[in-house]
Write a protein that holds these residues in place. Structure first.
Motif, PDB file in Angstrom:
ATOM      1  N   GLU A 468       3.403   1.613  14.267  1.00 56.32           N
ATOM      2  CA  GLU A 468       2.479   2.622  13.757  1.00 56.32           C
ATOM      3  C   GLU A 468       2.121   2.444  12.291  1.00 56.32           C
ATOM      4  N   SER A 469       2.823   1.584  11.583  1.00 55.43           N
ATOM      5  CA  SER A 469       2.456   1.303  10.190  1.00 55.43           C
ATOM      6  C   SER A 469       1.614   0.034  10.075  1.00 55.43           C
ATOM      7  N   ALA A 470       1.260  -0.570  11.210  1.00 57.37           N
ATOM      8  CA  ALA A 470       0.583  -1.871  11.184  1.00 57.37           C
ATOM      9  C   ALA A 470      -0.743  -1.817  10.436  1.00 57.37           C
ATOM     10  N   MET A 471      -1.546  -0.793  10.661  1.00 55.57           N
ATOM     11  CA  MET A 471      -2.844  -0.723   9.999  1.00 55.57           C
ATOM     12  C   MET A 471      -2.698  -0.482   8.504  1.00 55.57           C
ATOM     13  N   SER A 472      -1.821   0.429   8.144  1.00 60.10           N
ATOM     14  CA  SER A 472      -1.665   0.758   6.724  1.00 60.10           C
ATOM     15  C   SER A 472      -1.025  -0.367   5.930  1.00 60.10           C
ATOM     16  N   THR A 473      -0.234  -1.221   6.575  1.00 65.34           N
ATOM     17  CA  THR A 473       0.409  -2.332   5.860  1.00 65.34           C
ATOM     18  C   THR A 473      -0.324  -3.656   6.077  1.00 65.34           C
ATOM     19  N   LEU A 700      -1.004   1.515  16.578  1.00 65.05           N
ATOM     20  CA  LEU A 700      -0.973   0.766  15.318  1.00 65.05           C
ATOM     21  C   LEU A 700      -1.233   1.640  14.101  1.00 65.05           C
ATOM     22  N   GLY A 701      -1.426   2.945  14.291  1.00 63.25           N
ATOM     23  CA  GLY A 701      -1.569   3.814  13.138  1.00 63.25           C
ATOM     24  C   GLY A 701      -2.801   4.694  13.204  1.00 63.25           C
ATOM     25  N   LYS A 702      -3.076   5.368  12.069  1.00 63.36           N
ATOM     26  CA  LYS A 702      -4.156   6.353  12.007  1.00 63.36           C
ATOM     27  C   LYS A 702      -5.093   6.134  10.828  1.00 63.36           C
ATOM     28  N   VAL A 703      -5.164   4.924  10.325  1.00 68.31           N
ATOM     29  CA  VAL A 703      -6.071   4.644   9.212  1.00 68.31           C
ATOM     30  C   VAL A 703      -7.508   4.767   9.690  1.00 68.31           C
ATOM     31  N   GLU A 704      -8.335   5.464   8.920  1.00 69.73           N
ATOM     32  CA  GLU A 704      -9.690   5.793   9.368  1.00 69.73           C
ATOM     33  C   GLU A 704     -10.690   4.748   8.882  1.00 69.73           C
ATOM     34  N   TRP A 705     -10.813   3.664   9.642  1.00 67.24           N
ATOM     35  CA  TRP A 705     -11.775   2.601   9.376  1.00 67.24           C
ATOM     36  C   TRP A 705     -12.700   2.463  10.570  1.00 67.24           C
TER      37      TRP A 705
END
Length: 754
Positions: A468-473, A700-705
């Motif tokens: 779940e931190s994959a997108m942010s990292t 893979l996360g919640k980053v808004e792209w």
């Protein structure tokens, strides 16, 4: 007999074919002397008979085969075929007793005896075909609502005649009346034009609409809390005033100024509900008129009398069963009703605008291979006005009821254009390096407002093991001042191909990941950045779509390590997607089959010209799953995913995605086909396609792209994503008279083609 002869001319090499001393214009259904003269129009069925005879030129074709091919699923009499052949003979000036064109074979059928030659267009006339495709990821509501329009590159599909030739329409969808501009390459001039940014705050300012006199402009501005409000200002760089006060979770977007200048219509989205609203220009409480089509946000435009609105559901919207046709809403009734006009069920019509005199409706038909059409305001049969086959971004009438202003994609940029609907002449405004989209033209005066789009695409490496931190990292690759997008990792994990505008123009780039200094571009080649390059399983070559300077678009095989690029002799004039087949003598090609509708063709390329083996309509892209003996397909305007066998048989649905465009983010991995989907609990869900979709799924996360493309690196079990991390738009203004300026350079004239 039909099955044994299916798709013999799929696709056709050209829209025109010379038969003897006559030339047949297929879209216009006209037969004319090759050396000039009055054309004769034939019926749709007569054209079907003729094209069937062309497919078997020099060979007898039985009456039974003609009935099965041209009149499928009906019980026609012998008279209908006799009448069609009689009409063809009359158009050709043929003699039944001494035939030079169509010979009657007693007790067998007919034979085309005249020589046949396809009339190929000049390379310079090849139209621009595509723009980057974006499969939108979940993002803040205000941005997500509008970016579904600004990034969507969807497509519409060809309607076949029950297994017959792909360019013969169904009986319930007669061929449109095609204007002269559609039959020829568009005449395009280019002029230098300057514009002024009148709104350029850090937050995004979108979708301008001018007052009738052009003195004021209203637009939607993103708020600090992520919502959006309407703001009003003079058509100059002055401070705006808020027209609809910000409210938590409320998005007011896509305003449209009324013809009397007193009201503004717009879409209001709160949660999952979308409503059409009216607000007085002087301010005050907004009034609800009715629901949006399918409860999904879309732009509206006014009828000149101010009593009704016109709209169409946006492409790639919610999957509710709403026909993607033009609709009218009476303000007194508050209910959308479909306009009665001729269209194919697979057409996607959008961005309708009514001319100031109320006579015409102009609109875009289909998506990434789109054109401009118009029809009488009361409905009927539309006519095609352009032959551009590209992404279009907005449409507006000029006050003279003759010209249309629109934005179109061409070779990495979006330009404003003006179309003369009587002559077909197009003038393109060249103004700096900015993208100019969604124009609004004052009903009087000389003002044009538009969006100035300045988004930038980046490539990121996402390690799946990071969960779940994959997108942010994730880590950004290939830093540059330009956009980098649509990476493709070779199966061995050592090489990457991608597109970039870092040099100021759109190019194909390659790098061996083991050697950072190996980065280089392919000079002289202009790629179409719609899908990532398609690597061969050997990792030695890849397939891309684009063109060399001076040549039409086509399919190219790239040998990156040697710096070689070779055009393949594919018969398709408008390819959109290409994939390798497990059989090295075969190739899968998605291409335009007419009027922006797509179809998938399986080719045998062991002979020249390539021989089409089978065809499927309604296909946007493909992934070959050789281990399971299947081809997985995304559909053009649907969230459905289907599969077929390696011969394009046994088609069946296997999956759906939450966001329709996400279906095109499918990739082949070591454990099968996967897709980067979304669900209410996870913005980036990497999951298998089909059975057992929840097993092995990874959030893979919640980053808004905004997602544009994805590729999988099997060597490191990582994803390479093309995303837009920051969306920004300003409001620009220029004069309509700028399109009458001198040409941008001495070579630009009305004879210049795109």
């Amino acid at each position: 007999m039909l099955k044994s002869h299916q798709n013999l001319l799929q696709p056709r090499p050209s829209d025109r074919v010379r038969i003897g001393d006559r030339v047949v214009d297929i879209p216009l259904r006209e037969i004319a002397p090759a050396d000039g003269g009055e054309p004769v129009r034939i019926t749709l069925k007569a054209l079907g008979v003729l094209l069937t005879l062309v497919a078997h030129a020099g060979k007898p074709v039985s009456r039974e085969a003609l009935f099965e091919w041209v009149w499928p699923d009906t019980l026609p009499t012998d008279d209908v075929l006799t009448q069609a052949v009689t009409q063809l003979r009359k158009a050709f000036g043929d003699d039944r007793e001494r035939p030079r064109y169509i010979e009657t074979i007693a007790k067998q059928g007919y034979r085309l005896v005249a020589p046949v030659a396809w009339v190929l267009d000049e390379p310079a006339a090849d139209p621009q075909i595509d723009a980057p495709l974006a499969a939108t990821a979940p993002v803040p509501p205000s941005a997500r609502i509008h970016q579904a329009w600004r990034l969507a590159g969807g497509i519409a599909l060809v309607a076949l005649v029950a297994g017959g030739l792909s360019w013969i329409r169904r009986p319930d969808a007669p061929a449109p009346i095609v204007s002269a501009t559609a039959a020829t390459a568009p005449a395009i001039s280019r002029v230098l034009a300057s514009f002024v940014r009148i709104a350029s705050l850090p937050q995004s300012e979108e979708w301008p609409s001018l007052s009738p006199d052009g003195a004021l402009v209203v637009y939607s501005r993103v708020n600090a809390d992520g919502g959006a409000s309407l703001v009003l200002q003079t058509a100059s760089a002055t401070a705006p005033r808020i027209l609809t006060p910000p409210q938590p979770g409320q998005n007011d977007v896509m305003p449209a100024w009324s013809p009397d200048g007193q009201r503004i219509a717009f879409s209001r989205v709160v949660g999952t509900r979308c409503r059409i609203m009216l607000v007085p220009v002087s301010g005050g409480l907004a009034q609800e008129v009715g629901d949006c089509l399918a409860d999904d946000v879309h732009p509206v435009s006014w009828y000149p009398d101010g009593r009704a609105l016109i709209g169409a559901q946006r492409p790639g919207g919610k999957s509710k069963p709403v026909e993607r046709a033009l609709h009218r809403m009476s303000l007194a009734e508050g209910r959308w009703r479909r306009i009665d006009y001729v269209r194919s069920p697979s057409d996607e019509d959008m961005s309708p605008v009514v001319s100031p005199d109320g006579r015409w409706i102009a609109f875009h038909r289909n998506l990434s291979i789109a054109d401009i059409w118009r029809m009488p305001a009361e409905g009927g049969t539309p006519e095609r006005l352009t032959n551009l086959r590209t992404n279009l971004y907005g449409l507006a009438w000029a006050r003279d009821n003759r010209h249309l202003v629109f934005a179109r994609y061409r070779e990495g940029r979006i330009y404003l254009n003006r179309l003369d609907t009587e002559t077909g002449r197009i003038v393109e405004a060249v103004a700096g390096n900015d993208n100019m989209t969604y124009p609004s033209v004052a009903r009087s005066g000389d003002a044009v407002a538009f969006e100035v789009d300045s988004r930038q695409s980046r490539i990121r490496r996402v390690v799946l093991a990071d969960g779940e931190s994959a997108m942010s990292t994730s880590r950004q690759l290939f830093e540059s001042s330009g956009s980098n997008l649509l990476p493709a990792i070779s199966p061995d994990g050592h090489q990457v191909l991608f597109y970039s505008s870092r040099t100021g123009d759109q190019r194909l780039w390659w790098q061996d990941k083991r050697d950072p200094d190996s980065l280089r571009s392919f000079d002289g080649f202009v790629p179409v950045p719609r899908y990532p390059a398609m690597w061969h399983p050997s990792s030695g070559t890849a397939l891309v779509i684009g063109k060399e300077r001076g040549k039409p678009y086509g399919i190219y095989e790239v040998d990156p390590a040697r710096g070689r690029i070779t055009r393949l002799p594919a018969p398709d004039r408008q390819p959109v997607h290409v994939a390798w087949h497990p059989d090295p003598d075969r190739l899968l090609v998605v291409a335009d089959r007419g009027e922006g509708r797509l179809g998938l063709t399986l080719y045998d390329r062991s002979q020249s010209p390539w021989r089409p083996l089978a065809h499927l309509s309604d296909v946007a892209s493909t992934v070959v799953d050789g281990r399971r003996g299947r081809i997985v397909m995304s559909m053009a305007a649907s969230p459905e995913i289907r599969s077929t066998d390696l011969q394009l048989g046994d088609v069946r649905p296997v999956d759906t995605v939450t966001i329709p465009r996400r279906a095109r983010s499918m990739v082949m991995t070591g454990d099968g086909v996967r897709v980067l989907d979304s669900d209410p609990d996870c913005l980036w869900r990497w999951r298998p396609v089909g059975e057992g979709r929840s097993e092995g799924a990874v959030c893979l996360g919640k980053v808004e792209w905004f997602l544009e493309g994805v590729t999988h690196d099997p060597a490191s079990n990582a994803l390479y994503l093309s995303v837009v991390e920051e969306m920004r738009a300003d409001i620009g203004m220029l004069r309509l008279s700028a399109f009458d300026a001198p040409p941008a350079d001495s070579s630009a004239s009305s004879a210049v083609t795109p």
